[in-house]
Each structure stands twice: as structure tokens, then as C-alpha cells.
Scaffold this motif. Sequence first.
Motif, short mmCIF file in Angstrom:
data_model
loop_
_atom_site.label_atom_id
_atom_site.label_comp_id
_atom_site.label_asym_id
_atom_site.label_seq_id
_atom_site.Cartn_x
_atom_site.Cartn_y
_atom_site.Cartn_z
N UNK A 122 -6.32 0.65 2.30
CA UNK A 122 -5.90 0.25 0.95
C UNK A 122 -4.73 1.07 0.46
N UNK A 123 -4.75 2.38 0.74
CA UNK A 123 -3.63 3.24 0.37
C UNK A 123 -2.36 2.84 1.11
N UNK A 124 -2.48 2.56 2.39
CA UNK A 124 -1.30 2.15 3.17
C UNK A 124 -0.72 0.83 2.65
N UNK A 125 -1.57 -0.12 2.35
CA UNK A 125 -1.10 -1.41 1.85
C UNK A 125 -0.37 -1.25 0.51
N UNK A 126 -0.85 -0.31 -0.30
CA UNK A 126 -0.21 -0.09 -1.60
C UNK A 126 1.13 0.60 -1.46
N UNK A 127 1.17 1.67 -0.67
CA UNK A 127 2.37 2.50 -0.62
C UNK A 127 3.37 2.06 0.45
N UNK A 128 2.91 1.28 1.42
CA UNK A 128 3.83 0.78 2.45
C UNK A 128 3.61 -0.73 2.60
N UNK A 129 3.94 -1.49 1.56
CA UNK A 129 3.65 -2.93 1.57
C UNK A 129 4.47 -3.70 2.61
N UNK A 130 5.55 -3.08 3.08
CA UNK A 130 6.36 -3.75 4.11
C UNK A 130 5.68 -3.74 5.47
N UNK A 131 4.55 -3.04 5.60
CA UNK A 131 3.84 -3.01 6.87
C UNK A 131 4.48 -2.05 7.84
N UNK A 132 4.69 -2.51 9.09
CA UNK A 132 5.31 -1.72 10.17
C UNK A 132 4.44 -0.53 10.55
N UNK A 133 3.12 -0.76 10.61
CA UNK A 133 2.17 0.25 11.08
C UNK A 133 0.95 -0.48 11.62
#
Length: 210
Positions: A122-133
Motif C-alpha cells: 500500500x505504501x509503494x502504490x501510494x508513493x510510487x504510483x508509476x510502478x516499475x517495481x
Amino acid sequence: MQLVGILQIKSYEKIKEFLHDEHVGRLSSIDINGFPQIIPMNFVFLNDVIYMHSHVRGEKLDNISRNNKVGFEADRELEFLPSYFEDPHNASLADTLYISVVVKGTGIFVTNRDEKTLALNGLMEKYQPEGKYDPIESEMKVLDAVSIIKVVPNTIHGKYKIGQHLKPKDRMELAKNILKKNSPSSRQTLKIMGFEETADGLRMIDEPIW
């Protein structure tokens, strides 16, 4: 005029929207000497609780272990309103347009690996919405290297001040002054206030009631 009710955010959806958009919140816990400790944190509001990630050791973790009553706050200054908008001499008329949310609740350390995975993704989706992980999975060792703090709200209170306390004529005058000041945030503030800039000047197209 009593402003408390007018400034209260009554829409839970608006509170969720605000917490989704804000990138920094502040976690408050009580230290060993009984003083509040306030720390800025990245966070995600997910399934009606707040998740934050942390190193596995630290004062805030010790605080929550002793006393799990915590506070959480996020705010956004929309626009500083200089006193000369209303009077060229009276400094007491300076004001600020803002949005804020304050939570009182219980701090919990998440130990379930599936829930830790949910929080970290959830944190990754919020802070890195462009994906690439690659999404985090529950069997990854990284879950053992971080603590996840969950704040379960007992109360959530939101406040906003975007000119809704003013008469229409005064609100329009305020909007014109904000546009004239031309700060980096002025046009976004006007949009939040419900104004649109047209060829004929400012026009109120929405009455934001939160």
C-alpha cells in the motif's frame, strides 16, 4: 460567528481523499518521561487504519510498547492570507486557508506477514504510483527488517478553511486577492475553493461542502 461547525469536515470520503493525497503525517507517542514525541512519517490510510513503516528499533517503538495511546496528524497549508488583503495596517487580520485531519487511536505493531505485506505494498502504490517495481511478497526477508505500525482510530476529526465561512461577496473578493497575489499555490487554492478563471474573470462554479 461560531466557526467550529462551519470548519468541520463532515464527509468521511473527503477525509480519506485528503489522507490519500498527503505524503507526510506526524505520529505522536508518549515518551518515558511523559512528554509527547512527534515524528514526521510516511503513511498510507488503508482499510480505515493508518499504516507506517519503521526501523525495528527506536524511541517511538519503545513509547508505543509502554503506552499504545497515540495521536496522528496531517495538514496542508493552502494559502497564507496577508493582513493587507483586508487592512494596510492591522497585522492581526493575517490568516491561513488550510486542511487538517487529527486522529486519536491505538498504536499496534503488525506481526502478521500478510498484513505487513498489505501495508508495504500500500505504501509503494501510494508513493510510487508509476510502478516499475516487483510487489512485495509475504515470504520475503525484507518483512523481518522493518516494523509496521498500525494506528487504529478511536476518533478522526477533520477541519478545512477555504472561505466557506465568508459571505459570497467577501469570498469573491478574497479569491481575487489570491489571484492577484499569484503565489505558486494560488490557482490550485482557487480550484479547491470552487473558483474557475475565465476570460471575464473569476467565476464560482462549485460550492465545496465537505
